[in-house]
Design an enzyme around this catalytic site. Sequence first.
Site, short mmCIF file in Angstrom:
data_model
loop_
_atom_site.label_atom_id
_atom_site.label_comp_id
_atom_site.label_asym_id
_atom_site.label_seq_id
_atom_site.Cartn_x
_atom_site.Cartn_y
_atom_site.Cartn_z
N HIS A 57 74.53 4.24 47.42
CA HIS A 57 75.13 5.57 47.39
C HIS A 57 76.21 5.66 48.44
O HIS A 57 76.42 4.73 49.21
CB HIS A 57 74.07 6.67 47.55
CG HIS A 57 73.40 6.74 48.89
ND1 HIS A 57 72.59 5.75 49.37
CD2 HIS A 57 73.43 7.70 49.86
CE1 HIS A 57 72.13 6.09 50.56
NE2 HIS A 57 72.63 7.27 50.88
N HIS A 59 76.93 7.46 51.21
CA HIS A 59 76.87 7.86 52.63
C HIS A 59 77.43 6.78 53.55
O HIS A 59 77.26 5.59 53.32
CB HIS A 59 75.43 8.22 53.02
CG HIS A 59 75.02 9.57 52.53
ND1 HIS A 59 73.71 9.93 52.31
CD2 HIS A 59 75.77 10.68 52.23
CE1 HIS A 59 73.66 11.20 51.89
NE2 HIS A 59 74.90 11.66 51.82
N ASP A 61 76.53 5.62 56.35
CA ASP A 61 75.62 4.63 56.92
C ASP A 61 75.14 3.63 55.85
O ASP A 61 74.21 2.85 56.08
CB ASP A 61 74.43 5.30 57.61
CG ASP A 61 73.55 6.11 56.68
OD1 ASP A 61 74.11 6.80 55.81
OD2 ASP A 61 72.32 6.04 56.81
N HIS A 62 75.82 3.64 54.68
CA HIS A 62 75.52 2.67 53.62
C HIS A 62 76.77 1.93 53.15
O HIS A 62 76.67 0.81 52.64
CB HIS A 62 74.83 3.37 52.44
CG HIS A 62 73.51 3.97 52.85
ND1 HIS A 62 72.31 3.42 52.52
CD2 HIS A 62 73.23 5.04 53.64
CE1 HIS A 62 71.33 4.14 53.07
NE2 HIS A 62 71.87 5.12 53.76
N HIS A 115 68.86 12.44 46.34
CA HIS A 115 69.39 12.42 47.71
C HIS A 115 70.89 12.72 47.65
O HIS A 115 71.39 13.57 48.39
CB HIS A 115 69.12 11.04 48.30
CG HIS A 115 69.68 10.79 49.66
ND1 HIS A 115 69.27 11.49 50.77
CD2 HIS A 115 70.63 9.91 50.10
CE1 HIS A 115 69.93 11.05 51.83
NE2 HIS A 115 70.77 10.10 51.45
N ASP A 134 68.27 5.31 50.00
CA ASP A 134 67.63 6.48 50.60
C ASP A 134 66.87 7.31 49.57
O ASP A 134 66.71 8.53 49.73
CB ASP A 134 68.67 7.39 51.29
CG ASP A 134 69.24 6.78 52.56
OD1 ASP A 134 68.77 5.70 52.98
OD2 ASP A 134 70.18 7.38 53.12
N HIS A 172 66.02 2.68 55.72
CA HIS A 172 65.77 3.24 57.06
C HIS A 172 64.35 2.94 57.55
O HIS A 172 63.40 2.90 56.76
CB HIS A 172 65.96 4.77 57.07
CG HIS A 172 67.38 5.20 56.91
ND1 HIS A 172 68.25 5.30 57.97
CD2 HIS A 172 68.08 5.55 55.80
CE1 HIS A 172 69.44 5.70 57.52
NE2 HIS A 172 69.36 5.85 56.21
#
Length: 256
Positions: A57, A59, A61-62, A115, A134, A172
Amino acid sequence: MPALEIVQIPVLNDNYVYLAHCAETGETAVVDPAVAGPVLDEVSKRGWTLTHILNTHHHGDHVGGNEEIIAATGCTVTGSADDAPRIPGIQVQVREGDTVTLGNHTARVFDVPGHTRAHIAYWFEDSDALFCGDTLFSLGCGRLFEGTPQQMWTSLGKLRALPDSTRIYCAHEYTQANADFAITVEPDNPALNARYDQIIALREAGKPTVPSTMGEEKQANPFLRADQTVLLEAAGLSGADPVAAFADIRQRKDNF
Ligand code: ZN
Ligand code: FE
């Protein structure tokens, strides 16, 4: 055929980036590179060559490492067809029913929105490995930033249908906080209590709690259990329909 070799790289505060390597062909994927440096270091330390970025996805942090990794390796980027404008460098657009080939291995793609409005998961059945970003965490699930409880419950149901032996390579290390919440929902669940003790021991030893297996999650993760009578009774939700129960538990976690 040997299974994919999977390497877990902890980055940022609590993210896990994964390498998946086909030893027979040398093809190597990185799943959700939050950052580039530690990924490129790990790959070169092993003498591997990155051929694929697989994103779940959009975001930061990905996908934060996408551009730098593309510049360094020229690898191809695969991501959700339904969110292509938000996936930096995307070249291969996929959705549910598509497959992704990595050397001699093949992943099935699932659409798992909730999410984010488009989120995908990659299941390498031959290696018993699920990369779910996530959507599903050990003892938890992702926050509903862009989706509805109905969407997330449906998404989690697709993942729950995979074999119990499936290893959950989530993005995570949230397990201890998730466990603290889960025991408030189902305090007398023996599988959850056993897992809780194991998690405390692992974290005290500085070890990861990820991956768990789908079998373990089905027994202990409250977000996979919103249609189980025993959970509904424990949570004071007897008779609630699964989506309403899921929504209630998700809201409790948001406020926990
Ligand atoms: Zn996210
Ligand atoms: Fe994340």
